[in-house]
Design an enzyme around this catalytic site. Structure first.
Site, PDB file in Angstrom:
ATOM      1  N   LYS A   1       1.551  11.723  -6.016  1.00 40.17           N
ATOM      2  CA  LYS A   1       2.460  10.599  -6.242  1.00 40.17           C
ATOM      3  C   LYS A   1       1.698   9.503  -6.982  1.00 40.17           C
ATOM      4  CE  LYS A   1       6.104   8.633  -3.361  1.00 40.17           C
ATOM      5  NZ  LYS A   1       6.420   8.291  -1.967  1.00 40.17           N
TER       6      LYS A   1
HETATM    7  O1  G3P Z   1      10.052   6.723  -0.400  1.00 39.64           O
HETATM    8  C1  G3P Z   1       9.881   5.346  -0.563  1.00 39.64           C
HETATM    9  C2  G3P Z   1      10.285   4.657   0.664  1.00 39.64           C
HETATM   10  O2  G3P Z   1       9.388   4.941   1.694  1.00 39.64           O
HETATM   11  C3  G3P Z   1      10.456   3.199   0.543  1.00 39.64           C
HETATM   12  O3  G3P Z   1      11.395   2.841   1.475  1.00 39.64           O
HETATM   13  O4  G3P Z   1      12.653   1.365   2.947  1.00 39.64           O
HETATM   14  O5  G3P Z   1      10.267   0.818   2.305  1.00 39.64           O
HETATM   15  O6  G3P Z   1      12.096   0.609   0.647  1.00 39.64           O
HETATM   16  P1  G3P Z   1      11.604   1.328   1.864  1.00 39.64           P
END
Ligand code: G3P
Length: 214
Positions: free
Chosen positions: A85
């Site tokens: 990634k």
């Molecule tokens: O895959 C990316 C994710 O983990 C981000 O999620 O909820 O932190 O925006 P969030």
């Protein structure tokens, strides 16, 4: 539509795998830190790869090109299912193209616009990760981005898969599915929410009550 679990928590990963719903896993530095696994990062990724028979995204923390490549080559040796990634930056894109030529799969993360996704696809990314929830957070529409990406990737027959990330609720998932997204990476809590419907609960109660009537 493939379901990935967005987590580095081994118990959660095992539980979703046991349900037969797990096609892959995505991690990021925040998720690794949540499990206090920064020092055991490679060991954690190895453990996840033993549970999941599908792609496992492991993110580099370097921001310079040489550092990204060094980390990526090390991580890619952990297991054949490791996907590197990389962040959506010029160095990340340069590294994506290098790894693509070496046949190492890359997931370009932190995608917030169509132009960023086109660049990542042209560099040879196996996946792009548009963050729908974080776009909604700033009063933009995450799902509009998924719709635009589906159209553009279809126009050009890009092989890059649209991996919807930052999913916060079941609507993010169902709308992404309607738009033809290839993969959804879901937090454990959202996967469990997908099961729920009040009519299922009341239906089970009614069936059991009827069965037990004398
Ligand atoms: O895959 C990316 C994710 O983990 C981000 O999620 O909820 O932190 O925006 P969030």
């Amino acid at each position: 539509m493939k379901f990935f679990l967005d987590s580095a928590n081994i118990d959660e990963i095992k539980e979703i795998a046991d349900l037969g719903l797990l096609d892959g896993v995505t991690t990021n530095p925040s998720l690794i830190a949540k499990e206090k696994a920064q020092k055991n990062f490679e060991k954690t990724i190895k453990e996840i790869c033993k549970i999941v028979k599908g792609p496992v995204s492991a993110e580099v923390i370097s921001t310079d090109y040489d550092g990204m490549i060094k980390e990526a080559l090390k991580l890619s040796k952990i297991d054949k299912n490791v996907v590197i990634k990389l962040p959506m930056t010029p160095n990340g894109i340069k590294a994506t193209n290098y790894l693509y030529k070496k046949k190492i799969k890359v997931n370009v993360t932190l995608i917030f616009s169509v132009s960023q996704a086109i660049i990542a696809a042209k560099a040879g990314a196996a996946y792009v990760s548009p963050f729908v929830g974080r776009l909604d957070d700033i009063s933009s529409s995450g799902l509009d981005l998924i719709s635009d990406l589906s159209e553009v990737f279809m126009n050009y027959g890009f092989h890059t898969e649209i991996l919807v990330a930052s999913i916060r609720n079941p609507i993010h998932l169902t709308e992404s599915a309607k738009l033809g997204a290839d993969v959804a990476t879901l937090p454990y809590s959202v996967i469990m929410q997908l099961f729920n419907h009040p009519l299922t609960d009341s239906g089970i109660t009614k069936f059991l009550n009827d069965w037990n009537k004398k």
